[in-house]
Write an enzyme that holds these catalytic residues in place. Structure first.
Site, PDB file in Angstrom:
ATOM      1  N   LYS A 195       0.710  -1.245  -0.077  1.00 38.33           N
ATOM      2  CA  LYS A 195       0.412  -0.182  -0.244  1.00 38.33           C
ATOM      3  C   LYS A 195       0.944   1.123  -0.072  1.00 38.33           C
ATOM      4  CE  LYS A 195       0.896   0.588   4.639  1.00 38.33           C
ATOM      5  NZ  LYS A 195       1.291   1.619   5.306  1.00 38.33           N
ATOM      6  N   THR A 252      -3.311   5.415   4.452  1.00 38.99           N
ATOM      7  CA  THR A 252      -2.026   5.730   3.975  1.00 38.99           C
ATOM      8  C   THR A 252      -2.009   6.427   2.630  1.00 38.99           C
ATOM      9  OG1 THR A 252      -1.079   3.645   4.995  1.00 38.99           O
ATOM     10  CG2 THR A 252       0.354   4.805   3.426  1.00 38.99           C
TER      11      THR A 252
END
Length: 337
Positions: A195, A252
């Site tokens: 990610k 994120t």
């Protein structure tokens, strides 16, 4: 029940996790290789370089000597950058030589440069099995800056040893920090590492002035890439719609607290990677992970066009706008493959 726990690594995430454990009444020892940092934590109960204006639990004690930090502990939590995992694990192995077996946990999100191994694989290679009873991974949507302020946070503990996972779960859990368990170490680690690549792209999109549609598209198709590569290594597909998959990707890919997001934002402003890394002053895990993911995808014949585009920007100095245009102009295909 109170546990004796050593946390290795006094960066922002290591400090925040150690503070959660200490506030829960555990006997927590936070190890750092920097004596100045150890003294600050013990004397002022702060760690200003990593967590500005945060006041740490007074029962959280820092150590510069690893052997002392891990003496008679039941759980060791490693929270060091990926590139430092092996060196710290070797020190840990020596320090545990005359101790009882520990539950060995890590909360590092990345893949090893060159070998592209997951962190649990690195730990298993460097720490003798005689020194630990179980391996576990802590991951999920969690910024240290929010955890230290007691924002509501949900994470997962992944381990093949259900009993060990529940022990760690109990040590961490409180009214602000909720912990789930699962048994998919591969998927949990792959989601947490990959990610970071998409977060770089997300920061760049915002910097370039793209809107919500573009960000949603990037994260959705990014998740498809993460899932494909994870499945190629034996991960459970359900993991990627959980906390360590889509959950971690959302936090994120949408927050200025993310170093990877901030790195992408600066790249979108026209800065070079060298300038971004110098300005950040901390490890940007997504940079090395992009290279790892690109080469792993080639090896396993997995299609990862977004990852390839970000790789070209980071390592081949391709113009970001051209990279985006090339992605949008690719041959049309089915969403479900």
């Amino acid at each position: 029940m109170m546990k004796k726990i050593a946390v290795l690594g006094a960066g922002s995430w290591g400090t925040a996790l150690a503070n959660v454990l200490a506030e829960n009444g555990n006997d927590v020892r936070l190890w750092s290789h920097k004596m100045e940092q150890v003294n600050e934590i013990n004397e002022k109960h702060t760690n200003e370089h990593y967590l500005k204006a945060a006041h740490l639990a007074t029962n959280l004690v820092a150590y510069a000597d690893m052997a002392t930090a891990v003496h008679e502990v039941e759980i060791v939590l490693s929270v060091v950058p990926t590139k430092a995992v092996r060196d710290v694990a070797k020190q840990l192995n020596d320090a545990l030589a005359n101790e009882n077996k520990v539950i060995l946990v890590h909360a590092t999100k990345g893949l090893e440069p060159k070998t592209y191994k997951r962190v649990s694989e690195m730990l298993a290679e460097e720490v003798a099995q005689i020194n630990y009873s179980a391996l576990a991974v802590l991951s999920g949507p969690s910024h240290a800056e929010d955890v230290i302020k007691h924002d509501l946070t949900l994470v997962t503990i992944a381990s093949k040893d259900v009993t060990a996972a529940k022990i760690v779960q109990q040590a961490f859990s409180n009214k602000n920090f909720r912990v789930y368990t699962n048994d998919d170490i591969i998927g949990t680690e792959m989601g947490g590492a990959l990610k970071n690549i998409i977060a770089i792209g997300a920061g760049a999109l915002v910097s370039l002035g793209y809107g919500d549609n573009a960000k949603a598209a990037l994260m959705t198709r990014g998740l498809a890439e993460i899932s494909r590569l994870g499945l190629a290594f034996g991960a459970n597909p359900l993991t990627f719609i959980g906390l360590s998959g889509v959950g971690d990707l959302i936090v994120t890919g949408t927050s200025k607290n993310s170093r990877n997001w901030r790195a992408g934002y600066q790249l979108g402003q026209g800065k070079t990677l060298a300038e971004v890394e110098k300005d950040m002053g901390m490890v940007i895990e997504g940079v090395s992970t992009t290279k790892a993911a690109k080469e792993l995808a080639q090896e396993r014949h997995v299609d990862m066009p977004i990852t390839n585009a970000i790789y070209q920007v980071l390592y081949e100095h391709k113009d970001i706008k051209n990279a985006i245009e090339n992605l949008m102009e690719r041959e049309s295909t089915s969403e479900i493959d």
